[in-house]
Design a protein around this motif. Structure first.
Motif, mmCIF file in Angstrom:
data_model
loop_
_atom_site.group_PDB
_atom_site.id
_atom_site.type_symbol
_atom_site.label_atom_id
_atom_site.label_comp_id
_atom_site.label_asym_id
_atom_site.label_seq_id
_atom_site.Cartn_x
_atom_site.Cartn_y
_atom_site.Cartn_z
ATOM 1 N N SER A 75 0.812 -1.222 0.000
ATOM 2 C CA SER A 75 0.000 0.000 0.000
ATOM 3 C C SER A 75 0.840 1.265 0.000
ATOM 4 N N ALA A 76 2.173 1.109 0.100
ATOM 5 C CA ALA A 76 3.044 2.279 0.242
ATOM 6 C C ALA A 76 4.189 2.232 -0.761
ATOM 7 N N ILE A 77 4.697 3.402 -1.092
ATOM 8 C CA ILE A 77 5.904 3.516 -1.905
ATOM 9 C C ILE A 77 6.784 4.598 -1.293
ATOM 10 N N TYR A 78 8.101 4.359 -1.315
ATOM 11 C CA TYR A 78 9.071 5.234 -0.664
ATOM 12 C C TYR A 78 10.045 5.780 -1.695
ATOM 13 N N LEU A 79 10.145 7.102 -1.771
ATOM 14 C CA LEU A 79 11.121 7.764 -2.624
ATOM 15 C C LEU A 79 12.196 8.334 -1.721
ATOM 16 N N LEU A 139 12.803 10.170 -12.369
ATOM 17 C CA LEU A 139 12.400 8.785 -12.603
ATOM 18 C C LEU A 139 11.733 8.208 -11.357
ATOM 19 N N GLN A 140 12.267 8.537 -10.182
ATOM 20 C CA GLN A 140 11.633 8.101 -8.935
ATOM 21 C C GLN A 140 10.209 8.661 -8.832
ATOM 22 N N LEU A 141 10.067 9.935 -9.161
ATOM 23 C CA LEU A 141 8.750 10.564 -9.089
ATOM 24 C C LEU A 141 7.773 9.919 -10.069
ATOM 25 N N LEU A 151 -0.327 5.255 0.169
ATOM 26 C CA LEU A 151 0.562 6.167 0.886
ATOM 27 C C LEU A 151 1.850 6.319 0.092
ATOM 28 N N THR A 152 2.205 7.547 -0.237
ATOM 29 C CA THR A 152 3.475 7.844 -0.898
ATOM 30 C C THR A 152 4.326 8.662 0.055
ATOM 31 N N VAL A 153 5.558 8.206 0.295
ATOM 32 C CA VAL A 153 6.477 8.890 1.200
ATOM 33 C C VAL A 153 7.654 9.413 0.386
ATOM 34 N N ILE A 154 7.863 10.721 0.428
ATOM 35 C CA ILE A 154 8.897 11.374 -0.368
ATOM 36 C C ILE A 154 9.873 12.066 0.570
ATOM 37 N N ASP A 155 11.139 11.631 0.528
ATOM 38 C CA ASP A 155 12.168 12.178 1.411
ATOM 39 C C ASP A 155 13.156 12.990 0.587
ATOM 40 N N GLU A 156 12.937 14.290 0.485
ATOM 41 C CA GLU A 156 13.847 15.213 -0.209
ATOM 42 C C GLU A 156 14.136 14.806 -1.646
ATOM 43 N N THR A 157 13.203 14.160 -2.323
ATOM 44 C CA THR A 157 13.434 13.675 -3.681
ATOM 45 C C THR A 157 13.523 14.809 -4.699
ATOM 46 N N LEU A 185 5.495 14.239 2.760
ATOM 47 C CA LEU A 185 6.533 14.911 1.995
ATOM 48 C C LEU A 185 7.512 15.600 2.936
ATOM 49 N N CYS A 186 8.722 15.039 3.025
ATOM 50 C CA CYS A 186 9.779 15.622 3.852
ATOM 51 C C CYS A 186 10.626 16.520 2.969
ATOM 52 N N SER A 187 10.717 17.800 3.322
ATOM 53 C CA SER A 187 11.448 18.727 2.465
ATOM 54 C C SER A 187 11.893 19.955 3.245
#
Length: 238
Positions: A75-79, A139-141, A151-157, A185-187
């Motif tokens: 259910s989740a993806i991590y960038l 490409l990650q995005l 749930l999408t988790v984005i760490d400074e991508t 979204l961590c930024s």
């Protein structure tokens, strides 16, 4: 609820305490911005949420399932904040691999559409080793926007992504946070967060010191920068 974090504790080697009783939740159709100074524990929190680090207290549920379960992981993806992608694959092969992990078919028409929009036309069959840092981030995005997890988790991508593509990202992430889906979204880019986030959480020295909606932040503090500065200064005084 796409994400529920309850009373999380984490210490490296069970000695150096990094997270202290952290609780937060993200409801459907919402984007939460996660901010805090370097070393505050943001990336550690993200890794605990996604079961990449084992919590030592508390619980995490993704889409109603414990984060260690297959259902939660599907259910989740991590960038991640780095761009360590398999350089021996082409962009298309990487997306095919990612879709295979989630047992989803790869739509080449949608792939081509995203590559065009992110100024990467015709590059999907080039090796990732020939991609710039910014292209790897894009490409990650693209993978996240194609897979559309709950749930999408984005760490400074977004670091290294060109301004034009950041604007495309802002539109896409708002669209992604729909149909019950959510984004963490961590930024450090407060401008982006102010453009897309519904809520914000502030993590300082491993403790969650603030969680609220962006409208209230703007009303009470003026902007995200003022909110962050006030809490950082208050912690320094203590």
């Amino acid at each position: 609820m796409p994400l529920t974090v309850d009373h999380i504790d984490y210490a490296y080697n069970f000695q150096k305490q990094v997270l202290h009783d952290v609780s937060l939740s993200i409801s459907g159709n919402r984007i939460m911005g996660l901010i805090g100074p370097n070393g505050s524990g943001k990336s550690t929190l993200i890794r605990v949420i996604l079961d990449l680090l084992q919590m030592q207290g508390g619980s995490v549920h993704i889409n109603g399932h414990r984060n260690s379960s297959r259902s939660a992981k599907m259910s989740a993806i991590y960038l991640s904040s780095n761009d360590y992608l398999p350089e021996f694959l082409t962009g298309e092969e990487y997306l095919r691999f990612m879709h295979g992990l989630y047992t989803e078919p790869l739509d080449l028409n949608v792939l081509g559409h995203h590559f065009d929009r992110y100024s990467m036309s015709g590059r999907h069959r080039d090796l990732i080793e020939d991609y710039s840092h910014g292209m790897r981030k894009k490409l990650q995005l693209i993978a996240a926007f194609m897979l559309e997890r709950r749930l999408t988790v984005i760490d400074e991508t977004l670091n290294g992504v060109d301004i034009e593509s950041v604007k495309v990202f802002e539109k896409d992430v708002r669209k992604l946070a729909g149909d019950g889906r959510s984004v963490l979204l961590c930024s450090h880019d407060f401008n982006v967060l102010e453009n897309v986030a519904d809520d914000v959480a502030v993590l300082i020295q491993g403790a969650l010191v603030f969680q609220g909606d962006l409208g209230s932040v703007n009303k009470d503090y003026g902007n995200l920068s003022a909110l962050a500065s006030e809490y950082i200064q208050s912690m320094e005084v203590e």
